[in-house]
Design a protein around this motif. Sequence first.
Motif, PDB file in Angstrom:
ATOM      1  N   PHE A 172     -22.002 -11.640 -12.771  1.00  8.14           N
ATOM      2  CA  PHE A 172     -20.824 -11.941 -11.967  1.00  8.14           C
ATOM      3  C   PHE A 172     -20.002 -13.055 -12.610  1.00  8.14           C
ATOM      4  O   PHE A 172     -18.771 -13.050 -12.552  1.00  8.14           O
ATOM      5  CB  PHE A 172     -21.248 -12.331 -10.554  1.00  8.14           C
ATOM      6  N   GLY A 173     -20.679 -14.018 -13.228  1.00  4.07           N
ATOM      7  CA  GLY A 173     -19.966 -15.066 -13.941  1.00  4.07           C
ATOM      8  C   GLY A 173     -19.123 -14.488 -15.069  1.00  4.07           C
ATOM      9  O   GLY A 173     -17.955 -14.858 -15.251  1.00  4.07           O
ATOM     10  N   LEU A 182     -13.911 -12.578 -17.445  1.00  3.97           N
ATOM     11  CA  LEU A 182     -13.113 -11.491 -18.009  1.00  3.97           C
ATOM     12  C   LEU A 182     -11.897 -11.183 -17.153  1.00  3.97           C
ATOM     13  O   LEU A 182     -10.802 -10.929 -17.671  1.00  3.97           O
ATOM     14  CB  LEU A 182     -13.973 -10.237 -18.164  1.00  3.97           C
ATOM     15  N   LEU A 183     -12.073 -11.222 -15.841  1.00  6.30           N
ATOM     16  CA  LEU A 183     -10.942 -10.933 -14.956  1.00  6.30           C
ATOM     17  C   LEU A 183      -9.867 -12.001 -15.087  1.00  6.30           C
ATOM     18  O   LEU A 183      -8.664 -11.686 -15.109  1.00  6.30           O
ATOM     19  CB  LEU A 183     -11.417 -10.846 -13.501  1.00  6.30           C
ATOM     20  N   ALA A 184     -10.270 -13.255 -15.188  1.00  7.99           N
ATOM     21  CA  ALA A 184      -9.294 -14.339 -15.351  1.00  7.99           C
ATOM     22  C   ALA A 184      -8.491 -14.167 -16.638  1.00  7.99           C
ATOM     23  O   ALA A 184      -7.310 -14.534 -16.703  1.00  7.99           O
ATOM     24  CB  ALA A 184     -10.007 -15.690 -15.343  1.00  7.99           C
ATOM     25  N   GLU A 185      -9.127 -13.600 -17.652  1.00  9.90           N
ATOM     26  CA  GLU A 185      -8.439 -13.378 -18.932  1.00  9.90           C
ATOM     27  C   GLU A 185      -7.482 -12.187 -18.878  1.00  9.90           C
ATOM     28  O   GLU A 185      -6.468 -12.170 -19.584  1.00  9.90           O
ATOM     29  CB  GLU A 185      -9.475 -13.123 -20.031  1.00  9.90           C
ATOM     30  N   ARG A 186      -7.793 -11.211 -18.028  1.00 14.63           N
ATOM     31  CA  ARG A 186      -7.112  -9.922 -18.119  1.00 14.63           C
ATOM     32  C   ARG A 186      -6.284  -9.544 -16.889  1.00 14.63           C
ATOM     33  O   ARG A 186      -5.564  -8.545 -16.924  1.00 14.63           O
ATOM     34  CB  ARG A 186      -8.155  -8.815 -18.348  1.00 14.63           C
ATOM     35  N   ILE A 187      -6.354 -10.302 -15.824  1.00 13.78           N
ATOM     36  CA  ILE A 187      -5.760  -9.871 -14.565  1.00 13.78           C
ATOM     37  C   ILE A 187      -4.234  -9.774 -14.649  1.00 13.78           C
ATOM     38  O   ILE A 187      -3.572 -10.585 -15.303  1.00 13.78           O
ATOM     39  CB  ILE A 187      -6.179 -10.806 -13.412  1.00 13.78           C
ATOM     40  N   ALA A 240     -12.703  -6.151 -14.164  1.00 16.44           N
ATOM     41  CA  ALA A 240     -12.988  -7.067 -15.272  1.00 16.44           C
ATOM     42  C   ALA A 240     -12.795  -6.403 -16.624  1.00 16.44           C
ATOM     43  O   ALA A 240     -12.802  -7.069 -17.660  1.00 16.44           O
ATOM     44  CB  ALA A 240     -14.414  -7.607 -15.154  1.00 16.44           C
ATOM     45  N   GLY A 241     -12.648  -5.078 -16.632  1.00 14.95           N
ATOM     46  CA  GLY A 241     -12.405  -4.372 -17.884  1.00 14.95           C
ATOM     47  C   GLY A 241     -13.652  -4.019 -18.655  1.00 14.95           C
ATOM     48  O   GLY A 241     -13.586  -3.726 -19.849  1.00 14.95           O
ATOM     49  N   ASN A 242     -14.811  -4.038 -17.979  1.00 15.48           N
ATOM     50  CA  ASN A 242     -16.074  -3.709 -18.646  1.00 15.48           C
ATOM     51  C   ASN A 242     -16.887  -2.794 -17.726  1.00 15.48           C
ATOM     52  O   ASN A 242     -17.637  -3.277 -16.866  1.00 15.48           O
ATOM     53  CB  ASN A 242     -16.853  -4.988 -18.961  1.00 15.48           C
ATOM     54  N   PRO A 243     -16.750  -1.477 -17.873  1.00 14.96           N
ATOM     55  CA  PRO A 243     -17.449  -0.531 -16.990  1.00 14.96           C
ATOM     56  C   PRO A 243     -18.971  -0.684 -17.002  1.00 14.96           C
ATOM     57  O   PRO A 243     -19.619  -0.475 -15.974  1.00 14.96           O
ATOM     58  CB  PRO A 243     -17.025   0.830 -17.535  1.00 14.96           C
ATOM     59  N   THR A 244     -19.539  -1.051 -18.157  1.00  7.51           N
ATOM     60  CA  THR A 244     -20.996  -1.231 -18.233  1.00  7.51           C
ATOM     61  C   THR A 244     -21.435  -2.383 -17.345  1.00  7.51           C
ATOM     62  O   THR A 244     -22.426  -2.290 -16.614  1.00  7.51           O
ATOM     63  CB  THR A 244     -21.434  -1.481 -19.686  1.00  7.51           C
ATOM     64  N   ASP A 288      -7.860 -19.074 -15.574  1.00 11.32           N
ATOM     65  CA  ASP A 288      -8.692 -20.054 -16.264  1.00 11.32           C
ATOM     66  C   ASP A 288     -10.095 -19.465 -16.437  1.00 11.32           C
ATOM     67  O   ASP A 288     -10.924 -19.523 -15.518  1.00 11.32           O
ATOM     68  CB  ASP A 288      -8.757 -21.345 -15.448  1.00 11.32           C
ATOM     69  N   PRO A 289     -10.411 -18.882 -17.592  1.00 16.56           N
ATOM     70  CA  PRO A 289     -11.694 -18.186 -17.786  1.00 16.56           C
ATOM     71  C   PRO A 289     -12.925 -19.065 -17.577  1.00 16.56           C
ATOM     72  O   PRO A 289     -13.896 -18.620 -16.945  1.00 16.56           O
ATOM     73  CB  PRO A 289     -11.611 -17.679 -19.237  1.00 16.56           C
ATOM     74  N   GLN A 290     -12.921 -20.273 -18.088  1.00 12.91           N
ATOM     75  CA  GLN A 290     -14.105 -21.126 -17.959  1.00 12.91           C
ATOM     76  C   GLN A 290     -14.330 -21.579 -16.529  1.00 12.91           C
ATOM     77  O   GLN A 290     -15.462 -21.639 -16.037  1.00 12.91           O
ATOM     78  CB  GLN A 290     -13.983 -22.338 -18.905  1.00 12.91           C
ATOM     79  N   ARG A 291     -13.246 -21.888 -15.835  1.00 14.34           N
ATOM     80  CA  ARG A 291     -13.363 -22.254 -14.420  1.00 14.34           C
ATOM     81  C   ARG A 291     -13.861 -21.060 -13.611  1.00 14.34           C
ATOM     82  O   ARG A 291     -14.701 -21.211 -12.719  1.00 14.34           O
ATOM     83  CB  ARG A 291     -12.000 -22.718 -13.897  1.00 14.34           C
ATOM     84  N   ALA A 292     -13.372 -19.874 -13.951  1.00 12.19           N
ATOM     85  CA  ALA A 292     -13.805 -18.668 -13.251  1.00 12.19           C
ATOM     86  C   ALA A 292     -15.279 -18.375 -13.521  1.00 12.19           C
ATOM     87  O   ALA A 292     -16.017 -17.983 -12.622  1.00 12.19           O
ATOM     88  CB  ALA A 292     -12.942 -17.481 -13.671  1.00 12.19           C
TER      89      ALA A 292
END
Length: 223
Positions: A95-96, A101-106, A148-152, A196-200
Motif C-alpha cells: 500500500f505504501g 506511485l499514485l502521487a507520481e502519476r495521478i 497506481a499504474g501497476n496491475p500486479t 509528493d511521493p515520499q510523503r505518500a
Amino acid sequence: MVLSAVEILRSQSLPMVLEQEIERVILSGEFGPGDRINEKELALRFGISRGPIREALRSMDSSGLVEQVPNRGFFVRELSAEQACDVYEVRAALFGLAGKLLAERISDEGIGRVKTFIADMDKAVAADDFEAYVKLNFAFHEFIVRNAGNPTLAQQYLGLVKQLRLYRARNLMLGDSLHASHLEHHEMAAAIIARDPQRALAAHTGHVDSARLRLMATVATHK
C-alpha cells in the motif's frame, strides 16, 4: 444473485466464473472462517456437476481464501492473529508503494476523485454512519491501488485484503479507531493531492501499520 446456467454457458471459463461466485458467497459471510465447503450443495445451487466446483476450489486454494485438507475436503481459511499480522506487514509495504506511485502519476481528474472520497467519508464520520464509512473506506483503498499504474501490485494487494476479511476481528474497528483511521486518510489524500511521493509512501505505509496495531490491541482486549 445466484449464477444462472445461461451466464455460465456464456462465460469463457466456467471455473473462473465459479471462483468469483464462491468467493462472493464466502465474503458475504454465508460461510464463516473454518467452515467446510459443501461441494454437493454448491453444485446443486449452480446447477452443474461437482467436477467444476472442485476445480474452482483447488484454484482458490492458492489465493488463500480456502484450504484443502487431505481426506476431509475444502474449508474456508481461518487466520490466526499471527497470520493476520504477517498479512498486514506485506499489505503495508504494497500500500505504501501504491500511494507513492499514485502521487507520481495521478491526473487532475484523479485528484478530484480523491477529494470526493474524503468529503464523503467526512460526512459518514460526522453522521456516525459506520456502514457507509466502511464501504467508502474499501472503495478509497481500491481506487488508490487500481490507479497506481501497476496491475500486479493491485492484484496482490486486493488478494491480501480478501484474506483479511476472513479474520474474525475484522469488524471491531469502532469508536476512536474509526476517527483515527480517517485522520490518516486525510494525510494520505493530502500527500497525493500535493503529488509528493515520499510523503505518500510514509502516509500509506503508516496507515496500514497503524490499522494492524489497532486490530491487535482490540484482539488482546477481547481474549
